[in-house]
Design an enzyme around this catalytic site. Sequence first.
Site, mmCIF file in Angstrom:
data_model
loop_
_atom_site.group_PDB
_atom_site.id
_atom_site.type_symbol
_atom_site.label_atom_id
_atom_site.label_comp_id
_atom_site.label_asym_id
_atom_site.label_seq_id
_atom_site.Cartn_x
_atom_site.Cartn_y
_atom_site.Cartn_z
ATOM 1 N N TYR A 10 3.190 -9.475 -4.711
ATOM 2 C CA TYR A 10 1.844 -8.455 -4.392
ATOM 3 C C TYR A 10 2.231 -7.360 -4.834
ATOM 4 C CZ TYR A 10 -2.810 -8.599 -2.732
ATOM 5 O OH TYR A 10 -3.829 -9.265 -2.500
ATOM 6 N N ASP A 25 8.243 -9.414 5.008
ATOM 7 C CA ASP A 25 8.681 -9.309 3.924
ATOM 8 C C ASP A 25 10.160 -8.445 4.263
ATOM 9 O OD1 ASP A 25 6.766 -10.184 2.478
ATOM 10 O OD2 ASP A 25 5.885 -8.566 2.076
HETATM 11 CU CU CU Z 1 -4.501 -10.869 -0.525
#
Ligand code: CU
Length: 786
Positions: A482, A394
């Site tokens: 997320y 990320d």
């Molecule tokens: Cu997950």
Amino acid sequence: MKKLSVITLILALSVVANVGLIAFVIWLATHKDETIPTICGDEEPNPKLFKDATYQNIFEDLNSSEINEVLDYLYSQSELKLVKPDKANLTTNYIIGLELHVPNKSQALKFLDGNGREIPPAREAKAYLFLPQNDPPVVEEYIVAPIPRPTRYYHNPRRIKDIPYRVRQFSNTEMVVAVNLLRKEVATKVENMLKRSYGASFICKKNCLTFTASAVSSAFSKERKLWITSLYQLEFATLHPVGFQILINMDGINASNWKIEKLWYANKMFSSVEELVRKYENNEIPKALIRPPKASPGETSVPGSLNIRGKRFPDVPTSGPKQYEPQGHRYRVRNQHVDYLQWEFNFRMSYASGIQLYDIKFQNERIMYELSMQEIIVIYAGATPHGLYAQLSDSAFGIGNRAHGMMPGVDCPEHATFVDSVIYNEDNLTPKTYPNAICVFEHNTALPLRRHRSGSSRSGFFNSGLVDYVLILRTMFVMFNYDYIIDFVFHQNGAIDVKVHSTGFILSSLYYHEEGAYGFRVSESSIAPVHHHLFSFKADMDILGTKNRYMTLDTEVENRTRKWYENGEYHTQLTFKRNLKSTEQKAAYKYNFNTPKYHLIINNDKLNKYSEPRGYRILGKGFSKQILPENHGFERTITWSRYQMCVTKRKDSEDTSSSMYSMFDSGDPVVDFVSYINDNENIVDEDLVAWLSLGMHHIPHTEDVPNTATTGNEMSISFLPFNYFTEDPSMGSRDAVRVDSKIKSKGQKADVTIERYGTPHKFSCLAKQYDFQKIVNNASVLFQQP
Ligand SMILES: [Cu+2]
């Protein structure tokens, strides 16, 4: 005479009235109406609660004017040939990001421990530059100094290896080229096929397709490539894939060489758009037939959205409990420095790697020099390219600029202190304020930190306890779908927790039987694949100085005899052995349930009253075994994840466990973490850093829709005093309550006393409430809108 008397009377009355009015105003100013409660903690906190009002934070992030000064300086260096982001393209040199360059530890400690006699280290900036015009093209990290009035720039001395341009982090410039290529080479050519297959297309007013991009990590390709996945443009897209995927080869700086390399449609791979369209039109391949999801009967929202649906509860809308601070904050946040009871620390937001804490002190002693986030990765799986290639680092997107817009009352309590961050990246020409990026609040956990009730004449009748009041510094990173919640929790007994919770939307793939090996169906048309979340943290511990040791206490079973024991027979019981780790390789810990142990960082020169070295214990709750084979593909650049914990000798050049380049650099990682261990240096009585990994394997299920719940998805590392204090340091807390019950003689009523150590406990104030009109008036509190 009569007339005069009337005038005199009027004058007298008027004087009385004025005096009365003035007196009433004075009374009002000095007497609050007892019937109207005040707002709790509306006054400034008592300054006696805090240590040093003039604290100078050398870790404070660059402010807007400092950033602008650095930008102006860099733009004036003609040899760098920099253009501004709005003029940038694949072949131009430009600044992609900029942040504070934290001073070297030796300089920082000299100032921090200098009792005000030392001058602070020079403030410096770290600029991330794309330099495709260099030969060969490179990414550079330049340090710009000093601030204010910069006069020089130089290569980041903590970055040992050159950074090839090919491994650079994601940028807007390449996404613009990729989107144009998709539009020109794919969207128009397949529009007809998409409409017939999915009832939607990329060229649309309604029934639209959108896409997500997932990089092909260098595990799979030496070239820079991107898999694009098509999804219905609905709330939320990642739950509605259609199974049409496109591979873009975006290697090199010449955009005209970029090409569509592969396409995936109806579970088949094609080499070109033309091949796919021809075979589709000639009925040579099976055809997908999927339609956009619709709301269930009786509902208005599409499955997977976050609108209320299902059986509503409670039957009558009623509010849950809230927290308030009856006497206001007991902490102070000033210039990214936090002062709370016996704690103090500094915090900052790194554009590259996220939240960092520095110089954490308890009772005026440094416990940690640095406690910081290093990396977030997710390793997906699947039967189609979308899941199979998704091994994501990320930081390649920049983590620090993913934190903003935390919602009062949901993400942090309404009474929390919200702190903005100032970030410069390529999205803007000037530094931008990210509101509500961090929040700080004191929290009543409603759990006793310690308590005991004694009810016997032998020990006495008493009940004593202390609520676990904690200070929490929280931030949340939203990595597209997320959400990761990161908490640093400070307890009154000298313990610190780092907590990670994950939530947000899962990724999913179009359902078909082969995907069944990797996940469960979460909707009519989608399946969510198994994946592994992993997080890397750095803890630069300084236990009573920088000369520390790493020791484990290894619990074992002993079998032995004792003369007095049951006719001299063997007995079996627990014991433990002290295991001093002498070198870095011996201190690299891989998860092993067979040898339970305590991990201690100790100072062997600072002994407690009982001649034991004072120390802190590191306790991981969320250690997770990374099971991909070593040196295979992506694993090569995430070697930190091989270890749940390892301890190395601290070096400025071993600054981080990962880098923004880890998405594409596994062939030759820019940060080769395993080399920190491989040189196997002595770690006895050295300055030590603990590198800690947390993680969880996630096999999504239907209840992950619409969002993964935080409960059950908590991972934490605790730093706990271990033989550090002579007793629990929370014993000095005035928050404790003790009740004693004494009976002077039998049959008499007990004499009961309640001791609160002077802490007030009755309040009639109103809880402070967040003014949500602020959000209605200014949506940028939550959203960064174009
Ligand atoms: Cu997950």
